[in-house]
Write an enzyme that holds these catalytic residues in place. Structure first.
Site, PDB file in Angstrom:
ATOM      1  N   LYS A   5      13.071 -12.948   6.318  1.00 51.33           N
ATOM      2  CA  LYS A   5      13.038 -11.492   6.126  1.00 51.33           C
ATOM      3  C   LYS A   5      12.924 -10.772   7.460  1.00 51.33           C
ATOM      4  O   LYS A   5      12.155 -11.184   8.338  1.00 51.33           O
ATOM      5  CB  LYS A   5      11.848 -11.093   5.239  1.00 51.33           C
ATOM      6  CG  LYS A   5      11.886 -11.670   3.853  1.00 51.33           C
ATOM      7  CD  LYS A   5      10.580 -11.474   3.104  1.00 51.33           C
ATOM      8  CE  LYS A   5      10.351 -10.052   2.711  1.00 51.33           C
ATOM      9  NZ  LYS A   5       9.147  -9.927   1.845  1.00 51.33           N
ATOM     10  N   GLY A  37      14.772  -2.680   0.902  1.00 55.27           N
ATOM     11  CA  GLY A  37      15.913  -2.582   0.013  1.00 55.27           C
ATOM     12  C   GLY A  37      16.776  -3.820  -0.026  1.00 55.27           C
ATOM     13  O   GLY A  37      17.961  -3.758  -0.335  1.00 55.27           O
ATOM     14  N   HIS A  72      19.035  -7.321  -4.885  1.00 59.13           N
ATOM     15  CA  HIS A  72      17.642  -7.130  -4.449  1.00 59.13           C
ATOM     16  C   HIS A  72      17.184  -5.685  -4.639  1.00 59.13           C
ATOM     17  O   HIS A  72      16.238  -5.242  -3.987  1.00 59.13           O
ATOM     18  CB  HIS A  72      17.461  -7.544  -2.980  1.00 59.13           C
ATOM     19  CG  HIS A  72      17.805  -8.966  -2.705  1.00 59.13           C
ATOM     20  ND1 HIS A  72      17.099 -10.029  -3.229  1.00 59.13           N
ATOM     21  CD2 HIS A  72      18.798  -9.514  -1.963  1.00 59.13           C
ATOM     22  CE1 HIS A  72      17.630 -11.163  -2.827  1.00 59.13           C
ATOM     23  NE2 HIS A  72      18.667 -10.885  -2.062  1.00 59.13           N
ATOM     24  N   GLU A 123       3.343  -3.516  -3.244  1.00 54.17           N
ATOM     25  CA  GLU A 123       4.216  -4.427  -3.974  1.00 54.17           C
ATOM     26  C   GLU A 123       3.741  -5.871  -3.813  1.00 54.17           C
ATOM     27  O   GLU A 123       3.404  -6.302  -2.707  1.00 54.17           O
ATOM     28  CB  GLU A 123       5.655  -4.275  -3.488  1.00 54.17           C
ATOM     29  CG  GLU A 123       6.163  -2.845  -3.640  1.00 54.17           C
ATOM     30  CD  GLU A 123       7.670  -2.753  -3.527  1.00 54.17           C
ATOM     31  OE1 GLU A 123       8.325  -3.787  -3.269  1.00 54.17           O
ATOM     32  OE2 GLU A 123       8.194  -1.643  -3.705  1.00 54.17           O
ATOM     33  N   ARG A 171       5.226   6.018   0.335  1.00 53.60           N
ATOM     34  CA  ARG A 171       5.875   7.219  -0.194  1.00 53.60           C
ATOM     35  C   ARG A 171       5.812   7.182  -1.709  1.00 53.60           C
ATOM     36  O   ARG A 171       5.307   6.214  -2.298  1.00 53.60           O
ATOM     37  CB  ARG A 171       7.341   7.243   0.235  1.00 53.60           C
ATOM     38  CG  ARG A 171       8.067   5.944  -0.116  1.00 53.60           C
ATOM     39  CD  ARG A 171       9.553   5.995   0.119  1.00 53.60           C
ATOM     40  NE  ARG A 171      10.192   4.700   0.055  1.00 53.60           N
ATOM     41  CZ  ARG A 171      10.496   4.045  -1.055  1.00 53.60           C
ATOM     42  NH1 ARG A 171      10.200   4.576  -2.231  1.00 53.60           N
ATOM     43  NH2 ARG A 171      11.096   2.864  -1.008  1.00 53.60           N
TER      44      ARG A 171
END
Length: 707
Positions: free
Chosen positions: A193, A199, A270, A310, A327
């Protein structure tokens, strides 16, 4: 800010904590003294801009919109009290221009800026610039955005705060040998990653050592293109994971709450496609644990406002921190539905210096909610994004249990320059089973003509037995590919509905023509389709993709017809009811061979669009051969635009020799890059477009001639 060195981690974390305390004290002392916001600028567009404006209007706060040239006549501009033009359609020249947006805020007298999501919502520099200009940024302090925006940094902070993190490597040494060595320690499969990713960009999975290097290079290339940074982190890949996120909220007074969790596991590319709250299958113990972990995460960075933490969750309900979105999330409405709150109102109040309106023990879960994202895209073609006009648009009836979050109306256009989301359908009910059934029913009532959408796919997804059972994970779509993409089928009864609607529209047009002639005695005004010694009949040809159907209608009595498809056995159609919902839409209800059903039929030119309980079907009347033109069609090998978009780069010139597979043109559409390649060997005879040109779907881009 790059990755942190592990050996300096304790000292760095102490420094970070001290910085956050000082910053929080400064932020608190400034913000609590602020006056109530009476004018807010929304630095965004589309449905989120409209969403913020609705709450602002209810609170008596005036709204200021900004718009690009492409959005001059958009819904969010029409809703705003004031609207200011900020540049050309490209986001880089309009919605991402911090200087222009700050200038509008000062010019309009707005005391605060709400960034929505996307664009500048998680931009550290913009949050800092707002503070320098003494404009309230409706979001967290810049330090929180900075620390949570870099995945390696956030992992260290979360670990120190006691938030579970997944095994991985977040170090500075980015050499291939080091990364391969760390991947071997973690154990395959490994997630690669980008530290600044989001995103799904800059993210790849290496299932074994042999594919690690190629996947690493692919992730780096995409990360550099998307974020200007190719630093990677490695994590243990959890197979068949769930994506569970927690809504958190903090204020300037040190108060924090969580508003429970959402399950966003079902994704394509994704990216989320359907979400629900609360997450199915969680025990109350796990629900409390994950909520409290999210609050610890928010406290660790002195968070203020709405944020989402998350987590990746495995089959044993163990959860691990993934990232924090600093956000408001796209899927925030389902949290509002189950908690009876307005998170935008909370944002505005907290930004004004007020305390969070509710305490943790006051926030309760009530019922269940789903959000289905309706996109302009083609699920049958790899979910390729689309664009174009909304020629026809009807929606389910909104109410307190059903919300439609959108920024478009009939006649508007889904632009190639921005995200292809058309709307969010949000449905609530007392329990999950009923909420899901109501979601499917509402999707059946969502009718769009003018571009491809994912509505039929969403209906299949929400009706799938495993989804109905709450058995979801991030690989749900590929695991159930066959059931979610069944072979296209069109019932004979549906073709009967389409032909009845077309016959009715034809009869109406003849009557209108006779009336316009002002000859009330004309036999053409009295008996439509009359023939001596024979019953009225119609023969209609319709194309379903490449398949042509011949439908014959023959009237048997005043209230019944015989309808045959492709010379098959005639169907007896009775109890026919036709109602005009609009100039182009009819509702057909009838009994076909003793089965009563109904359809909505939209007739536009030579196209027929059927909306049934089984899904959506788009048909066309074949063009007569004498009408077809041989000019301008181009060769079948000539590359065409796969969707509406903007030409980014032209890689060839007239006279250039190319081989099959060579890149010819690069297009940008819906924030994604598409390389158009040669379908055969040949010579470029003509290039039809230059960089910057906007082209429609199907437009020939280059003409190739065989040598």
């Amino acid at each position: 800010m790059s990755s942190l060195r592990t050996k300096h981690l304790p000292a760095l974390l102490r420094d970070l904590k001290r910085t956050h305390i000082l910053y929080f004290q400064k932020w608190t002392s400034q913000s609590v003294a602020l006056k109530t916001i009476d004018k807010v600028l929304i630095a965004n567009r589309g449905e989120i801009a409209c969403r913020v404006m609705k709450t602002a209007k209810r609170l008596g706060i005036r709204s200021v919109a900004v718009y690009s040239e492409a959005d001059r006549h958009s819904m969010h501009v029409a809703m705003a009290d004031e609207a200011y033009h900020i540049g050309p359609p490209a986001a880089s020249e309009s919605y991402l221009r911090q200087d222009k947006i700050l200038n509008v805020a000062k010019l309009s007298g707005a005391q605060a800026i709400h960034p929505g999501y996307g664009f500048l919502s998680e931009n550290v520099e913009f949050a800092g610039a707002c503070e320098k200009e003494n404009i309230i940024f409706i979001g967290p302090p810049a330090t929180a955005i900075r620390d949570m925006g870099i995945k390696s940094t956030s992992k260290h902070i979360m670990s120190a705060a006691g938030v579970p993190i997944i095994q991985g490597y977040h170090g500075e040494d980015q050499t291939l040998d080091k990364l391969k060595s760390e991947a071997a320690k973690i154990g395959y499969p490994v997630m690669i990653k980008a530290v600044r990713g989001g995103g799904g960009k800059g993210m790849r999975i290496a299932m074994n050592e042999s594919e690690f290097e190629s996947q690493l290079q692919s992730a780096k290339t995409e990360a550099m293109k998307s974020f200007g940074d190719e630093i990677m982190l490695l994590e243990k890949f959890v197979e068949n994971p769930r994506h569970v996120e927690v809504q958190v909220f903090g204020d300037h007074h040190g108060n924090y709450v969580y508003l429970f969790e959402r399950d966003c596991s079902v994704q394509r590319r994704h990216q989320k496609i359907i979400e629900e709250a609360p997450a199915p299958g969680l025990t109350e113990e796990v629900r409390k644990q994950i909520g409290e972990a999210a609050v610890r995460a928010a406290k660790a960075v002195s968070y203020v406002g709405a944020g989402t933490v998350e987590f990746i969750m495995d089959k044993n309900l163990k959860f691990y921190f993934m990232e924090m979105n600093t956000r408001l999330q796209v899927e925030h409405p389902i949290t509002e539905m189950i908690t009876g709150t307005d998170l935008v109102e909370w944002q505005l109040r907290v930004a004004s210096g007020e305390k969070i309106p509710m305490k943790q023990e006051e926030i309760k879960i009530r019922g269940h909610a789903f959000e289905a994202r309706i996109y302009a895209e083609d699920p049958d073609n790899g979910f390729m994004p689309g664009a174009g006009p909304l020629l026809h648009l009807t929606t389910p009836t909104p109410g307190k249990d059903l919300r439609i979050e959108t920024g478009v109306r009939q006649g508007d256009e889904v632009s190639v320059h921005y995200d292809p989301m058309i709307a969010k359908l949000v449905v609530w009910s007392d329990d999950r089973h009923t909420a899901l059934k109501r979601t499917v029913s509402a999707l059946q009532d969502y009718h769009i003509v003018g571009l491809n959408t994912n509505i039929r796919f969403l209906m299949a997804l929400a009706s799938h037995p495993s989804f109905k059972a709450g058995d979801v994970n991030t690989d749900f779509i590929p695991q159930h590919q066959k059931q979610l993409f069944p072979p296209h089928s069109l019932k004979r009864s549906s073709l009967a509905h389409a032909s009845l609607a077309m016959a009715a529209r034809h009869r109406a047009s003849v009557v209108q023509g006779a009336a316009a002639s002002k000859d009330k005695f004309s036999p053409f005004a009295q008996n439509i389709g009359i023939r001596i010694n024979s019953s009225p009949s119609y023969t209609i040809n319709l194309l379903d993709g490449e398949t042509e159907h011949k439908i014959k209608l023959e009237k048997k009595s005043k209230d019944s017809w015989h309808v045959s498809v492709d010379n098959g056995e005639p169907m007896l159609v009775t109890d026919i009811s036709l109602s005009n919902d609009s100039d182009d839409k009819l509702t057909v209800r009838c009994c076909v061979d003793n089965v009563i059903s109904s359809s909505s039929v939209v007739l536009m030119g030579s196209s027929v669009h059927l909306f049934t309980v089984d899904g959506i079907h788009s048909l066309t009347q074949p063009t007569p051969k004498y009408v077809k033109s041989a000019t301008g069609a181009g060769s079948i090998f000539d590359p065409v635009a796969p969707m509406p978009g903007v030409i980014e780069k032209v890689a060839v010139e007239p006279g250039a020799k190319v081989q099959k597979g060579d890149p010819l043109v690069v297009m940008i559409a819906m924030k994604m890059e598409y390389v158009i390649r040669a379908a055969k060997d040949g010579v470029v005879e003509k290039v039809f477009h230059k960089p910057g040109d906007t082209v429609p779907k199907g437009k020939v881009l280059v003409h190739l001639k065989e040598e």
